[in-house]
Design an enzyme around this catalytic site. Structure first.
Site, PDB file in Angstrom:
ATOM      1  N   GLY A 208     -30.084 -31.671   6.292  1.00 52.27           N
ATOM      2  CA  GLY A 208     -29.189 -30.809   5.507  1.00 52.27           C
ATOM      3  C   GLY A 208     -28.084 -31.629   4.878  1.00 52.27           C
ATOM      4  O   GLY A 208     -28.183 -32.863   4.795  1.00 52.27           O
ATOM      5  N   ASN A 209     -27.041 -30.967   4.413  1.00 51.02           N
ATOM      6  CA  ASN A 209     -25.889 -31.691   3.858  1.00 51.02           C
ATOM      7  C   ASN A 209     -24.608 -30.887   4.091  1.00 51.02           C
ATOM      8  O   ASN A 209     -24.649 -29.787   4.624  1.00 51.02           O
ATOM      9  CB  ASN A 209     -26.112 -32.017   2.380  1.00 51.02           C
ATOM     10  CG  ASN A 209     -26.290 -30.766   1.553  1.00 51.02           C
ATOM     11  OD1 ASN A 209     -25.381 -29.962   1.429  1.00 51.02           O
ATOM     12  ND2 ASN A 209     -27.492 -30.585   0.995  1.00 51.02           N
TER      13      ASN A 209
END
Ligand code: CTP
Length: 400
Positions: A208-209
């Site tokens: 993810g980020n």
């Protein structure tokens, strides 16, 4: 914009009730006709005499006046109001509103109100953080009420955290802006992508980020307040949309976001691609949790995700406007311009990432670059003001 508007100011029993006097003054000065409805415990904090003197109307608190038998009609009041503003809204009042506990005039009026309702919570930080309060606030949001979120700061208890009522000036601004907004996007469908995407590695892990979704959500709320029919395709975020007019489609992966975007773009006038889409996903998702002891250090083979913006750019009609975002660390302008071409965008919003701007924070500093290369630089601002600049630019393009 509030001139001549009928506002019910609901006051419940919290220390922040003293600030309601300033809020009442602001509404009256703006030319609004204000009817104060106060709960029995609200009167412990602020006197009806002060409130009726400032509003020019008797304050309503009880269902009946005992000595005359006259009674107050919450139904009539609910129909009279152009807006109902409950400030302060204590934990108890919020709970009653959420669950329809109609044991005082403020709650019966709330339950009868046909107008937009604005709620400014005010309580101590532990009460504010309690799961029951969080759930009740979420319920109010789901009914379409506008929550004017509590800012962090020092509370009456001298503890520091979230729970204090937003300042009267800001509450006034929110209500005023609600009526002030030019409905320049009325009847137009705007699609927005926001937040990160999560790409599954195994049932418990993902790539993810850091995207919080704040910028995309602020743009969605701005578009809705200007009359657009807004669909917000959101990756996993911890924030909530504060405008019930926004239709939120929750997705997890880039593939899911792509499917929703392709479906929703077909009849959209504009699309604003705010999401921080993962460019790659694991080629294989492990069916069971990858175990530490059972194997050597695993290698995760990645595959390319679809470029959602470029996909829409390829099918975009002449009447559709496609807006992208770029987050660059070097050669910012050149990279952003290259993205306009590669994705067939009408303009791109170039984001700056610093300690005070960009991911996870409340402020942003942007430049907008048009397809013809024209660049406008904006100063560091709260994301909701940045959202306004972006939507103003979008509206200019639509008008052209
Ligand atoms: N975008 C998208 N789908 C992707 C990647 C990006 O829709 N798979 C959109 C973003 O929402 C943004 C714009 O494209 O509006 C630019 O995103 P960015 O990540 O900066 O561009 P990339 O094409 O991924 O280029 P790079 O990461 O190499 O800078």
């Amino acid at each position: 914009m509030l001139k001549g508007k009928h506002i019910i100011l609901g006051i419940s029993g919290g220390i922040a009730a003293y600030k309601s006097v300033s809020l009442l003054r602001l509404f009256v000065k703006a030319g609004a006709d204000v009817q104060v409805v106060i709960t029995p415990s609200g009167k412990e904090f602020i006197t009806p005499v002060t409130l009726s003197a400032l509003s020019g109307r008797p304050v309503i608190s009880e269902f009946f006046t005992a000595n005359t038998g006259s009674w107050n009609s919450h139904v009539d009041l609910g129909l009279w109001a152009d807006a109902m503003v409950i400030a302060p809204a204590t934990a108890s009042t919020i709970a009653k509103m959420a669950n329809g506990v109609a044991d005082n005039m403020l709650i019966t009026t709330y339950l009868s109100a046909k107008s937009p309702v604005f709620v400014a919570p005010a309580m101590d930080l532990d009460m504010f953080a309690h799961p029951s309060t969080r759930r009740n606030i979420d319920l109010l949001r789901s009914y379409g009420n506008h929550i004017i979120d509590s800012p962090a700061g020092e509370l009456a208890s001298h503890l520091v955290g979230k729970g204090r009522m937003e300042e009267p000036e800001r509450i006034f601004e929110v209500v005023d802006a609600f009526f002030d907004k030019e409905q320049d996007l009325k009847g137009r469908k705007v699609m927005i992508t926001a937040g990160p995407t999560y790409e599954k590695i195994d049932p418990v892990r993902f790539i993810g980020n850091y995207s919080s979704g704040k910028m995309g959500y602020a743009i969605a709320e701005e578009c809705a307040s200007r009359g657009a029919d807004v669909v917000l395709i959101s990756g996993p975020v911890s924030i909530k949309c504060n405008d019930s007019r926004v239709r939120v489609i929750g997705v997890e992966s880039a593939t899911e976001m792509n499917e929703a975007a392709q479906r929703e773009f077909a009849d959209s006038r504009c699309a604003i691609m705010c999401a921080a889409v993962a460019d790659y996903a694991p080629a294989q998702v492990a069916a069971a949790k990858i175990k530490r002891e059972k194997q050597d250090v695993p290698t995760i083979v990645l595959k390319k995700n679809p470029d959602i913006a470029a996909g829409l750019g390829a099918v975009k009609s002449d009447s559709q406007i496609l807006v992208g975002f770029a987050l660059e660390t070097d050669n910012a302008t050149a990279n952003a311009v290259e993205k306009i071409e590669r994705k067939n965008l009408d303009f791109i919003v170039l984001n700056t990432v610093t300690a005070n701007s960009g991911f996870q924070v409340d402020n942003n500093q942007i430049s907008i670059i048009d397809a013809d290369g024209k660049k406008n630089d904006y100063s560091l601002k709260p994301k909701r003001e940045v959202a306004k600049d972006i939507v103003d630019h979008l509206v200019e393009k639509i008008k052209k």
